[in-house]
Design a protein around this motif. Structure first.
Motif, PDB file in Angstrom:
ATOM      1  N   GLY A   1      18.805  23.480  14.686  1.00  0.00           N
ATOM      2  CA  GLY A   1      17.697  24.426  14.631  1.00  0.00           C
ATOM      3  C   GLY A   1      17.593  25.145  15.960  1.00  0.00           C
ATOM      4  N   VAL A   2      17.441  26.463  15.925  1.00  0.00           N
ATOM      5  CA  VAL A   2      17.442  27.271  17.144  1.00  0.00           C
ATOM      6  C   VAL A   2      16.138  28.057  17.256  1.00  0.00           C
ATOM      7  CG1 VAL A   2      18.690  29.024  18.471  1.00  0.00           C
ATOM      8  CG2 VAL A   2      19.942  27.523  16.911  1.00  0.00           C
ATOM      9  N   SER A   3      15.595  28.085  18.458  1.00  0.00           N
ATOM     10  CA  SER A   3      14.429  28.922  18.758  1.00  0.00           C
ATOM     11  C   SER A   3      14.694  29.639  20.072  1.00  0.00           C
ATOM     12  CB  SER A   3      13.152  28.075  18.858  1.00  0.00           C
ATOM     13  OG  SER A   3      13.254  27.150  19.924  1.00  0.00           O
ATOM     14  N   ALA A   4      13.899  30.671  20.348  1.00  0.00           N
ATOM     15  CA  ALA A   4      14.126  31.442  21.581  1.00  0.00           C
ATOM     16  C   ALA A   4      12.844  32.129  22.022  1.00  0.00           C
ATOM     17  CB  ALA A   4      15.238  32.471  21.380  1.00  0.00           C
TER      18      ALA A   4
ATOM     19  N   ASN B   1      25.146  20.846   7.778  1.00  0.00           N
ATOM     20  CA  ASN B   1      26.336  21.508   8.308  1.00  0.00           C
ATOM     21  C   ASN B   1      26.098  23.005   8.487  1.00  0.00           C
ATOM     22  OD1 ASN B   1      28.963  21.678   9.290  1.00  0.00           O
ATOM     23  ND2 ASN B   1      29.839  22.046   7.262  1.00  0.00           N
ATOM     24  N   GLN B   2      24.944  23.346   9.050  1.00  0.00           N
ATOM     25  CA  GLN B   2      24.630  24.749   9.255  1.00  0.00           C
ATOM     26  C   GLN B   2      23.579  24.923  10.340  1.00  0.00           C
ATOM     27  OE1 GLN B   2      22.112  26.415   5.861  1.00  0.00           O
ATOM     28  NE2 GLN B   2      22.951  24.537   4.935  1.00  0.00           N
ATOM     29  N   VAL B   3      23.376  26.181  10.702  1.00  0.00           N
ATOM     30  CA  VAL B   3      22.427  26.541  11.751  1.00  0.00           C
ATOM     31  C   VAL B   3      21.316  27.372  11.139  1.00  0.00           C
ATOM     32  CG1 VAL B   3      22.096  27.785  13.929  1.00  0.00           C
ATOM     33  CG2 VAL B   3      24.226  26.518  13.516  1.00  0.00           C
ATOM     34  N   GLU B   4      20.084  27.009  11.450  1.00  0.00           N
ATOM     35  CA  GLU B   4      18.931  27.810  11.065  1.00  0.00           C
ATOM     36  C   GLU B   4      18.173  28.189  12.331  1.00  0.00           C
ATOM     37  OE1 GLU B   4      17.682  29.077   8.304  1.00  0.00           O
ATOM     38  OE2 GLU B   4      19.187  28.291   6.918  1.00  0.00           O
ATOM     39  N   SER B   5      17.486  29.321  12.286  1.00  0.00           N
ATOM     40  CA  SER B   5      16.755  29.778  13.469  1.00  0.00           C
ATOM     41  C   SER B   5      15.356  30.229  13.102  1.00  0.00           C
ATOM     42  CB  SER B   5      17.507  30.936  14.133  1.00  0.00           C
ATOM     43  OG  SER B   5      17.483  32.083  13.296  1.00  0.00           O
TER      44      SER B   5
ATOM     45  N   PRO C   1      15.478  36.131  28.821  1.00  0.00           N
ATOM     46  CA  PRO C   1      15.412  35.340  27.585  1.00  0.00           C
ATOM     47  C   PRO C   1      15.850  33.902  27.806  1.00  0.00           C
ATOM     48  CG  PRO C   1      17.378  36.697  27.590  1.00  0.00           C
ATOM     49  CD  PRO C   1      16.588  37.099  28.797  1.00  0.00           C
ATOM     50  N   LEU C   2      15.429  33.045  26.909  1.00  0.00           N
ATOM     51  CA  LEU C   2      15.780  31.626  26.977  1.00  0.00           C
ATOM     52  C   LEU C   2      15.789  31.078  25.559  1.00  0.00           C
ATOM     53  CD1 LEU C   2      14.588  28.918  29.396  1.00  0.00           C
ATOM     54  CD2 LEU C   2      13.986  28.663  26.987  1.00  0.00           C
ATOM     55  N   ALA C   3      16.794  30.274  25.250  1.00  0.00           N
ATOM     56  CA  ALA C   3      16.913  29.720  23.899  1.00  0.00           C
ATOM     57  C   ALA C   3      17.017  28.198  23.936  1.00  0.00           C
ATOM     58  CB  ALA C   3      18.132  30.309  23.188  1.00  0.00           C
ATOM     59  N   LEU C   4      16.673  27.600  22.819  1.00  0.00           N
ATOM     60  CA  LEU C   4      16.701  26.145  22.704  1.00  0.00           C
ATOM     61  C   LEU C   4      17.304  25.774  21.353  1.00  0.00           C
ATOM     62  CD1 LEU C   4      13.747  23.791  23.620  1.00  0.00           C
ATOM     63  CD2 LEU C   4      14.881  23.564  21.420  1.00  0.00           C
ATOM     64  N   ALA C   5      18.230  24.822  21.358  1.00  0.00           N
ATOM     65  CA  ALA C   5      18.850  24.344  20.120  1.00  0.00           C
ATOM     66  C   ALA C   5      18.617  22.850  19.983  1.00  0.00           C
ATOM     67  CB  ALA C   5      20.348  24.645  20.120  1.00  0.00           C
ATOM     68  N   LEU C   6      18.260  22.414  18.786  1.00  0.00           N
ATOM     69  CA  LEU C   6      18.035  21.001  18.508  1.00  0.00           C
ATOM     70  C   LEU C   6      19.078  20.550  17.489  1.00  0.00           C
ATOM     71  CD1 LEU C   6      16.057  18.773  19.347  1.00  0.00           C
ATOM     72  CD2 LEU C   6      14.669  19.357  17.362  1.00  0.00           C
ATOM     73  N   CYS C   7      19.921  19.582  17.873  1.00  0.00           N
ATOM     74  CA  CYS C   7      21.056  19.147  17.056  1.00  0.00           C
ATOM     75  C   CYS C   7      20.815  17.749  16.504  1.00  0.00           C
ATOM     76  CB  CYS C   7      22.348  19.125  17.879  1.00  0.00           C
ATOM     77  SG  CYS C   7      22.629  20.574  18.922  1.00  0.00           S
ATOM     78  N   ALA C   8      21.229  17.526  15.263  1.00  0.00           N
ATOM     79  CA  ALA C   8      21.109  16.199  14.656  1.00  0.00           C
ATOM     80  C   ALA C   8      22.200  16.012  13.609  1.00  0.00           C
ATOM     81  CB  ALA C   8      19.738  16.015  14.011  1.00  0.00           C
ATOM     82  N   PHE C   9      22.688  14.770  13.468  1.00  0.00           N
ATOM     83  CA  PHE C   9      23.672  14.471  12.429  1.00  0.00           C
ATOM     84  C   PHE C   9      23.016  14.546  11.056  1.00  0.00           C
ATOM     85  CE2 PHE C   9      26.192  12.432  15.814  1.00  0.00           C
ATOM     86  CZ  PHE C   9      27.442  12.943  15.488  1.00  0.00           C
ATOM     87  N   ASP C  10      23.776  15.083  10.103  1.00  0.00           N
ATOM     88  CA  ASP C  10      23.312  15.069   8.721  1.00  0.00           C
ATOM     89  C   ASP C  10      23.449  13.653   8.159  1.00  0.00           C
ATOM     90  OD1 ASP C  10      22.812  17.857   8.637  1.00  0.00           O
ATOM     91  OD2 ASP C  10      24.968  18.220   8.388  1.00  0.00           O
TER      92      ASP C  10
ATOM     93  N   ALA D   1      13.221  24.717  12.204  1.00  0.00           N
ATOM     94  CA  ALA D   1      14.496  25.302  11.793  1.00  0.00           C
ATOM     95  C   ALA D   1      15.512  24.214  11.460  1.00  0.00           C
ATOM     96  CB  ALA D   1      15.029  26.216  12.891  1.00  0.00           C
ATOM     97  N   LEU D   2      15.521  23.127  12.240  1.00  0.00           N
ATOM     98  CA  LEU D   2      16.428  22.011  11.979  1.00  0.00           C
ATOM     99  C   LEU D   2      16.135  21.385  10.615  1.00  0.00           C
ATOM    100  CD1 LEU D   2      18.555  19.887  12.799  1.00  0.00           C
ATOM    101  CD2 LEU D   2      16.728  18.649  13.988  1.00  0.00           C
ATOM    102  N   GLU D   3      14.867  21.196  10.309  1.00  0.00           N
ATOM    103  CA  GLU D   3      14.500  20.618   9.009  1.00  0.00           C
ATOM    104  C   GLU D   3      14.935  21.518   7.863  1.00  0.00           C
ATOM    105  OE1 GLU D   3      10.325  20.027   9.410  1.00  0.00           O
ATOM    106  OE2 GLU D   3      10.531  18.306  10.767  1.00  0.00           O
TER     107      GLU D   3
END
Length: 288
Positions: free
Chosen positions: A240-243, A273-277, A149-158, A263-265
């Motif tokens: 936003g997280v994908s895998a 201030n939260q995580v979506e996937s 498996p492999l995952a990717l997270a995209l982070c951004a300031f609110d 997911a980030l949007e």
């Protein structure tokens, strides 16, 4: 640099033999190192899990073998700041054959550049996307080829209520970089993909584990504050997280980025201030 020779430093003879056997199956000429500072020059040195005072041994290895890649063999994903990378156990010869050129490239980037120079972003000291994108593509292909498996997270300031000066933005990103580094393993890759986006690639990580890491990053950022004159800034981020699962539908790097962006949007639209996937979106569609 092409790695052809390897040495193993491990006190346990059974583990040492297993490591040497795995390295030979990966196409390397491998042997035991009697001591970190002894023996002919090698291109790769593996520190076994039984080595005590690992950081000190790594320093001695680099003094004797300055061009060698140093890997820490370990059974669990843990920090290995003293080494150039981690070598997951049990050793997979096929995986190591693919990873070695990437690890050599990563070490060259780390040793050849300081903050603000080419391959590293000046604000976060993360890898700059234009220099690192080939490694990202290869990692996704490698996960697909070897079935992990492999995952990717995209982070951004609110969004913030007040505009922030450029120097404050730099400080905010420095804080984000620290939160990301403290939450990741040495096998994860933080990459600056834009002026306000940080991408984290997590090999050997499924979606639930990536969500846990991402939540930890969010919590670390939310606990921080930055004072500017009479203002106290309390930044938050959304992720936003994908895998790509170990087995199942194949996903390209572009697919993973698009899913993480979606997911980030959703996370930012829900108040930040939260995580979506991607999994959350799929569940919503199913329930609807």
């Amino acid at each position: 640099m092409t790695v052809k020779t390897a040495g193993v430093l491990e006190p346990d003879p059974v583990i040492r033999r297993a490591l040497i056997s795995g390295l030979k199956q990966a196409g390397l000429s491998a042997r035991a190192l009697p001591d970190a500072g002894e023996g002919a020059r090698v291109g790769l040195v593996v520190l076994g899990p039984g080595v005590s005072r690992k950081a000190a041994e790594a320093r001695r290895i680099r003094e004797r073998h300055p061009q060698a890649l140093v890997l820490q063999a370990q059974r669990r994903p843990e920090k290995a700041a003293h080494a150039d990378g981690a070598l997951p156990l049990p050793l997979s010869p096929a995986d190591l054959r693919v990873r070695l050129p990437e690890l050599v490239q990563l070490r060259a980037l780390r040793r050849g550049s300081g903050a603000g120079e080419g391959p590293l972003d000046p604000r976060t000291a993360f890898y700059a996307y234009q220099y690192f994108k080939e490694v990202l593509f290869v990692e996704v292909k490698r996960a697909r080829r070897h079935g992990f498996p492999l995952a990717l997270a995209l982070c951004a300031f609110d969004p913030m209520e007040a505009r922030t000066r450029e120097d404050l933005r730099d400080q905010l990103f420095g804080g984000l970089a620290l939160a990301v580094r403290r939450s990741l393993r040495d096998t994860d890759y933080p990459v600056q993909v834009g002026p306000d986006r940080v991408l984290v690639l997590m090999p050997h990580t499924d979606l639930p584990a990536a969500v846990v890491v991402s939540q930890r990053i969010c919590e670390r950022v939310a606990k921080a504050s930055l004072t500017s004159g009479d203002r106290v800034l309390r930044p938050t981020i959304s992720i936003g997280v994908s895998a790509a699962p170990a087995h199942g539908q194949e996903r390209s790097f572009e697919d993973l980025v698009a899913q993480a962006q979606g997911a980030l949007e959703r996370a930012m639209a829900a108040g930040g201030n939260q995580v979506e996937s991607q999994g959350a979106a799929a569940r919503e569609e199913t329930s609807g």
